[in-house]
Design an enzyme around this catalytic site. Structure first.
Site, short mmCIF file in Angstrom:
data_model
loop_
_atom_site.label_atom_id
_atom_site.label_comp_id
_atom_site.label_asym_id
_atom_site.label_seq_id
_atom_site.Cartn_x
_atom_site.Cartn_y
_atom_site.Cartn_z
N CYS A 1 34.09 -49.70 48.20
CA CYS A 1 33.16 -50.40 49.09
C CYS A 1 32.58 -51.65 48.44
O CYS A 1 31.99 -52.48 49.12
CB CYS A 1 32.03 -49.46 49.53
SG CYS A 1 30.92 -48.97 48.20
N CYS B 1 32.32 -29.95 54.01
CA CYS B 1 32.56 -30.92 55.09
C CYS B 1 33.74 -31.82 54.75
O CYS B 1 34.42 -32.32 55.63
CB CYS B 1 31.31 -31.74 55.38
SG CYS B 1 31.09 -33.23 54.36
N CYS C 1 27.08 -30.76 50.28
CA CYS C 1 27.44 -29.45 50.84
C CYS C 1 27.55 -28.34 49.80
O CYS C 1 27.04 -27.25 50.00
CB CYS C 1 28.77 -29.54 51.59
SG CYS C 1 28.80 -30.62 53.01
N GLN D 1 26.74 -32.47 66.40
CA GLN D 1 26.67 -31.01 66.38
C GLN D 1 26.55 -30.42 67.78
O GLN D 1 26.56 -29.21 67.94
CB GLN D 1 25.49 -30.55 65.51
CG GLN D 1 25.63 -30.90 64.04
CD GLN D 1 24.40 -30.55 63.23
OE1 GLN D 1 23.85 -31.39 62.55
NE2 GLN D 1 23.95 -29.31 63.29
N PHE E 1 23.65 -30.76 58.89
CA PHE E 1 22.37 -30.20 58.45
C PHE E 1 21.27 -30.37 59.50
O PHE E 1 20.09 -30.36 59.17
CB PHE E 1 21.92 -30.83 57.12
CG PHE E 1 23.04 -30.98 56.13
CD1 PHE E 1 23.65 -29.86 55.62
CD2 PHE E 1 23.50 -32.22 55.75
CE1 PHE E 1 24.70 -29.98 54.71
CE2 PHE E 1 24.54 -32.35 54.85
CZ PHE E 1 25.15 -31.23 54.33
N ARG F 1 18.19 -28.35 58.11
CA ARG F 1 18.56 -27.06 57.53
C ARG F 1 17.33 -26.21 57.16
O ARG F 1 16.54 -26.58 56.31
CB ARG F 1 19.41 -27.29 56.28
CG ARG F 1 20.26 -26.09 55.87
CD ARG F 1 21.19 -26.48 54.75
NE ARG F 1 22.25 -25.51 54.55
CZ ARG F 1 23.28 -25.70 53.74
NH1 ARG F 1 23.40 -26.84 53.08
NH2 ARG F 1 24.21 -24.78 53.60
N GLY G 1 21.29 -23.27 63.57
CA GLY G 1 20.62 -21.97 63.55
C GLY G 1 21.35 -20.91 62.75
O GLY G 1 20.97 -19.74 62.80
N GLU H 1 21.65 -21.27 56.38
CA GLU H 1 20.32 -21.82 56.13
C GLU H 1 19.42 -20.96 55.26
O GLU H 1 18.70 -21.49 54.41
CB GLU H 1 19.62 -22.10 57.46
CG GLU H 1 20.29 -23.18 58.29
CD GLU H 1 19.68 -23.32 59.67
OE1 GLU H 1 18.97 -24.32 59.89
OE2 GLU H 1 19.93 -22.45 60.52
#
Length: 1341
Positions: free
Chosen positions: A66, A106, A158, A782, A813, A926, A1099, A1276
């Protein structure tokens, strides 16, 4: 002619390249897009190889794509993760081992991780002059230490890093394979290198022969210019001056670059139409070594400088050691020494290099715009007015100080010990001493001294000359150091606006104290007191400088390698469910072939967008204009609220019945960071740059002042309503409970700040208009179904006109739930208006400003308790900052109180106010509410224990629920007696002999250590999760392959993996080799028009909900296929093959697709999760740095659907929680605008800040048929265990307060996050002065 070979997703090519000269390399490698443009995350790391035809040698190094301009890699070969291994050619051992060690979730960061490891392997295994032993077969020459450091600059949100470290260490020749964690290659105690994917050095060609031939044929080497003469590559200083003197040179539109890494700190504010690359000027790349010292050309990379200094005198070795903690490996490889110093001189850059070289007596040679050559001391150079662009820094000279009677030490305090974090303060000290004898022993006299300090909130590094003059000719004593410290505090004066100014002054004092103490005789020296975390203490012992060899031995002995242990249990009852299988698609992620939203090839005529956002918290938007600039010329249009269709609504997000948030501010901006519009341009870079040219006109007339804080909202009664069904029942009679108490705390308080999601893939979406007012939106979300509804409402069209597709999400998250809808709606409005595809990928700064994050909270409590620690009553009054819209805040009271109720408070009363403020809306992150509630409970328990002078764990244990009180507090969620495992889990840790031994060891350590203190704490957690209805569809195709659709989204939590296992289990009765079906199953992307009622992913129960829906679908298919199976078996006498069964079913016109919509039993919609964690930390009293020495986590995972996936969730959640409780400061300015808005200022955990030892045990609690195959959630709840680190830090700080301030209260408020500054303040900013005063007083007496 532009020559570049790309080993990866591009075919190898060598051709002329017309067009823009300044395209960032990553923007040409589609699998590496990240657009953070910050050089801070490492997701886009590649290997760059350069060939020298004169020596016939290839040099390889990693780089951040980048930051790398395409034209700067002319005549180079670039290797990407896909280039070292892929689906077609086979995967590389790096990719296979990362996959097999469960080191990717992920997957967005994984290609960069692969390339960092691969680059380290290439460097270690490159043949070197002379003879050296070959690495054992299957291993590299890397050491375990080097392997861990290979990814020190790469970020992952993650995994928690532990499995990544294990994958790295599997290549190290000195590793004990049995120390490596859970993997797919061997079972416990059966480690064998032969079972690992075979590694062979040199198996990947990093520089092709054809390119070597092309380079040899270029005489002289080609000078690159764009079609419009946009790229210049001068070959001498004279040519450079000619370019400066040309008519077209304009410093506003021309950029001079050597490596371009500075743009990671100071972003380009406009486009440039010309670039001058000075890297090829020989004078700027000189390296001259002599007896007098080392001369480095300004374009020499930091990595090369480290190499040069490492092989030198002790002073040089220490310079190299400090420089190795600057930036990250892939930045140091290209960033230059000169560039760093010029930024320090011109832009007030907080440079470590400037400070270190200043103390070493360095000089610089510059050439001014008038071509005058000047040789200046570095101090003179830094003190000059900012250099003109045409002033050239030619070289830096560092004198050789030898080793006789020379003492040199450098220090830095930053959130990350391995680097990749700017210092709060850095320092470097050099002294010449003479020795004599005195009655007390050897007497060291300071003959000359240089004291350099930087990064404390000053324009540039400075010398503390008043202190230097005072110390010259003196021998060091407590009184001398005390006077030096007092003088220093007059010198170190952070400028206005500097964060934590008192802390920075204290750090400078600590560094000076540590250095001078080492020169004294008999003074209590803080040996290595600033080394373990957040600093690099290039320490000196007894006034002599160690040799480089001694230094290496010291580092090796002090270094704490990352160790781990995993204990899991699984059964074969539901095979293949329950097996620790590798994550589905993980090798695609490792190779960079996994397709995320922004990897989708741009459609024809695609346009790009970037948000324009408000910087005012409450004002009318009177006008939006653009400054005259190159970027402004690229604007095609600006989309605002006026472009929303007349039958649509200005809505950007909405969830359930909680309320909406506007897509665009119209006509009033209600918070700083609110979207005002979207700039549309032909490229993403043009859109970014154009957005920076915006000038917004505001008017605050007749508007009330903004409300920004919880306190302001409470004062003005600004709240969101919480529906009664989201408010838990209060328990018992608070007044009666307080009347029964022997002791009362009536005014406790604690604050918790916000946290940013820091998903690796920023918010992104691509909208493609279709016929008949239809639109397809590819969104990283999500909740596709919610995004579909919001887009339809915004555009004023039916839901069936909107298709939202999500394949995978690069981390969520909770931040890709409601917040993702804004980007999807914005591109949909633009595409709908312009009738052209529009895509948008937020840069990290914009994402952080708009994201909202976790809810800040302020809690006040009153608690009553008996003398034995039994709680009788708790009253909690809490305010939470919800921001401008309700979002999901109405649910927060329920989750917060749910986690708080893990203890039996006797009576529980509470009042939670959801405050409406003029800041960005806070959303689910999360463990939303639960992590705050659980921590508040621990704060109260520790306050109670401290008041009683009791053991905190004894108070915790006494107030854990029995089954009766559990049912009183949690109702039906409490479950049956066998499922309540918290007491056993807590005892397993806190009551174990090992814990008692460790606690005793901590106490002994603290008794013998003044400047470092340790703490240990054990924290239990209870976490209630709720089941939700979920759809599932299983389709068997004619060839026997199986396609599965579920409502949940794969965000890294292993949803697809568990669903595949459940599918194979569900259909397994049709085929004796049911596990063989795994390879036939593919979980396909979510499509809001294909599978409806998908709900949302969050959840922690999405995986089990989806699995149960799939199991029901499979059961329906089994019912249809079983008669055919039985018929075939009766005919042939043997069970039919899967292919034969499906072929026969197809012939019989059996419906091979089944859809189920699973709904939980109304009597069982929630259940409790339990766990406990022990953490032991070491706090540096001088710097506030905290090292997590060890964490032991025990978590009840029920009958795990996949123990490897659940283990990864436990570790990843825990480390994310560590970030929340320690270093992550999501700070805002006075207008509520986020200012810690990138990797430069916002520090998530890295491989060097995780526990040095991380042990995790998953226990299988009693079976419960009401749960999905008796499984439990894991995504979570384990995050709450990270509060054990905060609690352990409190114990260490308490020990420090005992040591240094007898009268200081041992009960104190410790907010979240407990940063280095917070820890130091609580230990005492003036501990050094008080210590020295006590010594001086004692000497006088």
């Amino acid at each position: 002619m532009f020559l570049l070979d790309v080993v990866g997703s591009w075919p190898t090519w060598a051709a002329s390249r017309p067009g823009r000269p300044a395209v960032a390399l990553k923007s040409r490698l589609h699998e590496l897009l990240c657009y953070s443009i910050l050089s801070g995350c490492g997701a886009c790391v590649v290997l760059i190889s350069k060939y020298d035809p004169a020596t016939d040698e290839v040099t390889e190094f990693s780089a951040s794509s980048c930051l790398t301009l395409v034209n700067s890699v002319n005549l180079c070969s670039v290797t990407t993760s896909e280039g070292i291994g892929n689906t077609r050619d086979g995967y590389h051992p790096v990719q296979q081992r990362l996959s097999g060690f469960h080191a990717s979730q992920c997957g967005f960061c994984t290609p960069g991780m692969c390339m960092s490891i691969f680059s380290a392997l290439v460097k270690a295994d490159k043949p070197k002059p002379g003879t050296e032993p070959a690495a054992p077969p299957g291993f590299s020459k890397l050491t375990s230490c080097e392997a861990e450091h290979a990814v020190s600059g790469n970020l992952c949100r993650c995994t928690g890093y532990r499995p990544i470290v294990d994958a790295c260490r599997s290549f190290a020749a000195d590793v004990d394979l049995e120390d490596l964690g859970l993997n797919t290659f061997w079972k416990k105690s059966c480690a064998d290198i032969a079972k690992l994917p075979e590694y062979s050095a040199g198996s990947v060609c990093t520089f092709p022969e054809f390119l070597k031939s092309e380079i040899k044929s270029l005489v002289p080497p080609t000078v690159i210019t764009g079609d419009d003469g946009g790229w210049y590559h001068p070959k001498s200083i004279g040519e450079l001056h000619s370019l400066f003197d040309s008519d077209w040179f304009d410093e506003n539109t021309v950029k001079v670059v050597a490596s371009n890494t500075g743009s990671g700190v100071y972003k380009d504010q406009d486009l440039h139409d010309k670039y001058i690359d000075i890297k090829g000027i020989p004078e700027l790349s000189v390296i001259n070594r002599s007896s007098k010292g080392v001369e480095l050309g300004a374009a020499v990379s930091i990595a090369k400088a480290i190499e040069v200094f490492s092989d030198g005198t002790p002073v040089f070795s220490k310079i190299a050691d400090h420089l190795s903690k600057v930036a990250s490996p892939f930045v140091r490889n290209t960033a230059t020494i000169g560039g760093n110093l010029v930024m320090a001189q011109r832009l007030d850059f907080a440079s470590d290099i400037a400070t270190v070289l200043l103390a070493a007596g360095s000089t610089v040679t510059i050439q001014t715009a008038s071509k005058k050559m000047l040789c200046l001391t570095l101090e003179e150079f830094l003190e000059q007015p900012p250099c003109e662009v045409k002033t050239i820094l030619l070289s830096v000279f560092v004198p050789d100080w030898g080793s006789d009677n020379v003492i040199f030490e450098t220090s830095r305090a930053s959130p990350r010990p391995f680097g990749n974090a700017v210092s709060y303060v850095n320092s470097a000290f050099l002294a010449r001493t003479s020795g004599g004898t005195a009655s007390g022993g050897i007497l060291i006299v300071i003959e000359d001294i240089c004291l350099a300090f930087g990064a404390y909130g000053v324009d540039h590094a400075i010398r503390a000359r008043k202190v230097e003059e005072f110390l010259k000719g003196k021998s060091v004593s407590a009184q001398v150091i005390l006077e030096a410290v007092r003088l220093l505090k007059d010198v170190i004066s952070p400028s206005e606006g500097t964060t934590h100014p008192e802390y920075r002054v204290s750090l400078a004092v600590s560094f000076l104290f540590s250095f001078l103490s080492s020169l004294s005789n008999g003074l209590d020296m803080p040996a290595n007191s600033i080394a373990p975390n957040g600093s690099c203490g290039n320490g000196v012992v007894n006034g002599s400088v160690q040799s480089s060899q001694e230094k290496r031995l010291e580092v090796a002995s002090d270094y704490l390698p990352i160790r781990s242990r995993q204990e899991i249990a699984f059964s074969g009852e539901y095979k293949p469910v329950g097996k620790p299988l590798m994550k589905a698609g993980v090798e695609l992620q490792a190779s960079g072939e996994a397709v995320y939203v922004d990897d989708i090839p741009a459609p024809n005529d695609c346009l790009y967008g970037a948000f324009i956002y408000s910087t005012h918290p409450h004002a009318y938007i009177k006008g939006v204009n653009f400054k005259p600039s190159l970027a402004s010329q690229k604007v095609i249009t600006v989309i605002t609220a006026k472009d929303i269709p007349s039958n649509g609504e200005n809505v950007g997000s909405s969830f359930l019945m909680f309320g909406e948030e506007a897509l665009f501010a119209d006509p009033i901006s209600e918070f700083a960071g609110q979207n005002i519009g979207v700039v549309i341009a032909e490229t993403q870079k043009y859109a970014y740059m154009a957005a920076k040219q915006v000038v917004i006109e505001y008017n605050t007339e007749n508007l009330e002042p903004p409300i920004l804080t919880i306190e302001d909202a409470i004062q003005h009664n600004r709240y969101f309503h919480t529906p009664p069904f989201f408010i838990p029942n209060q328990v018992g009679d608070f007044d009666q409970g307080m009347s029964e108490a022997d002791h009362k705390i009536l005014s406790g308080e604690v604050k918790l700040e916000s946290q940013y999601y820091f998903y690796m893939e920023m918010q992104t979406a691509l909208a493609i208009p279709d016929e008949d007012n239809c639109i397809t939106v590819y969104s990283s979300t999500q909740m596709p179904e919610v995004a579909q509804a919001v887009i339809a409402k915004c555009l004023g069209i039916p839901h069936h006109n909107v298709r939202v597709i999500t394949r995978r999400v690069g981390g969520g998250f909770g931040g890709k739930a409601t917040k993702g809808c804004h980007v999807a709606c914005a591109v949909a409005v633009a595409a709908f208006k312009l009738r052209r595809p529009v895509r948008m990928y937020l840069d990290r700064k914009t994402d952080m400003i708009m994201a909202g994050g976790r809810h800040p909270m302020k809690a006040k409590y009153s608690v009553g308790f008996k003398s034995d620690g039994t709680l009788t009553a708790l009253r909690l009054d809490l305010g939470m900052n919800a921001g401008i819209s309700p979002d999901i805040s109405a649910m927060m009271t329920m989750t917060l109180i749910g986690a708080l109720k893990k203890y039996n408070w006797g009576a529980l009363s509470f009042d939670v106010k959801v405050c409406k403020t003029n800041v960005s809306s806070k959303s689910a992150m999360r463990a939303p509410g639960d992590v705050q509630g659980s921590f508040i409970a621990e704060t109260i328990i520790e306050h109670v224990a401290s008041t009683l002078g009791a053991d905190t764990n004894a108070v915790r244990k006494k107030n854990l629920h029995d089954i009766d009180s559990l049912k009183v507090f949690y109702g039906e969620a409490a479950g049956d007696v066998p499922t309540y495992t918290l007491v056993d889990i807590f005892d397993k840790l806190a009551a174990s002999p090992e814990y008692k031994q460790r606690a005793a060891a901590v106490e002994r350590f603290n008794g013998g250590s003044r400047w470092k203190k340790r703490g240990i704490s054990c924290v239990p957690i209870t976490y209630e999760v709720r089941l939700r209805a979920s759809p599932g569809k299983v389709s068997i195709l004619n060839d026997g392959s199986i396609a599965v659709e579920v409502g949940g989204i794969e965000i890294g939590q292993g949803l697809w993996t568990k669903v595949k296992q459940m599918t194979a289990f569900g259909l397994g009765t049709l085929w004796p080799e049911g596990e063989g079906l795994l390879d036939k199953v593919r979980v396909i992307q979510a499509d809001s028009l294909s599978l409806t009622q998908g709900g949302f992913t969050g959840g922690s129960t999405t995986s089990e909900n989806s699995c149960e829906a799939v199991r029901l679908s499979c059961a329906e298919l089994v019912e249809r296929l079983m008669p055919i199976k039985q018929s075939l078996e009766a005919t042939s006498g043997v069970p039919p093959s899967w292919t034969a069964l499906i072929a026969q079913a197809t012939m019989a016109s059996v419906n091979l697709a089944a859809h189920a919509y699973w709904k939980p039993d109304p009597a069982f919609v929630s259940y409790l999760n339990y766990g406990a964690g022990v953490s032991e930390v070491e706090v540096d009293v001088l710097t506030g740095a905290t090292t997590i020495l060890r964490s032991d986590l025990v978590y009840d995972c029920g009958q795990s659907l996949n123990p490897a996936v659940d283990l990864g969730q436990v570790e990843g959640a825990f480390v994310q929680g560590v970030g929340f409780f320690t270093n992550e400061e999501y700070a805002t300015n006075a207008d509520g605008m986020v200012i810690n808005d990138g990797t430069w200022t916002y520090k998530i955990p890295t491989v060097d800040t995780i526990p040095k030892q991380l042990n995790v045990e998953l226990i299988n609690s009693a079976r419960d048929k009401k749960r999905v195959l008796s499984s439990k959630a894991s995504g979570e709840p384990p995050l709450l265990l990270a509060s054990s680190v905060h609690c352990a830090m409190r114990e260490a700080i308490r020990a420090a307060r005992k040591e240094f301030a007898v009268d200081s209260p041992l009960t104190f408020q410790m907010n979240v996050p407990a940063t280095m500054a917070t820890v130091k303040e609580l230990c005492g900013l003036d501990v050094v002065e008080r210590h020295l005063e006590s010594l001086s007083t004692a000497r006088k007496a």
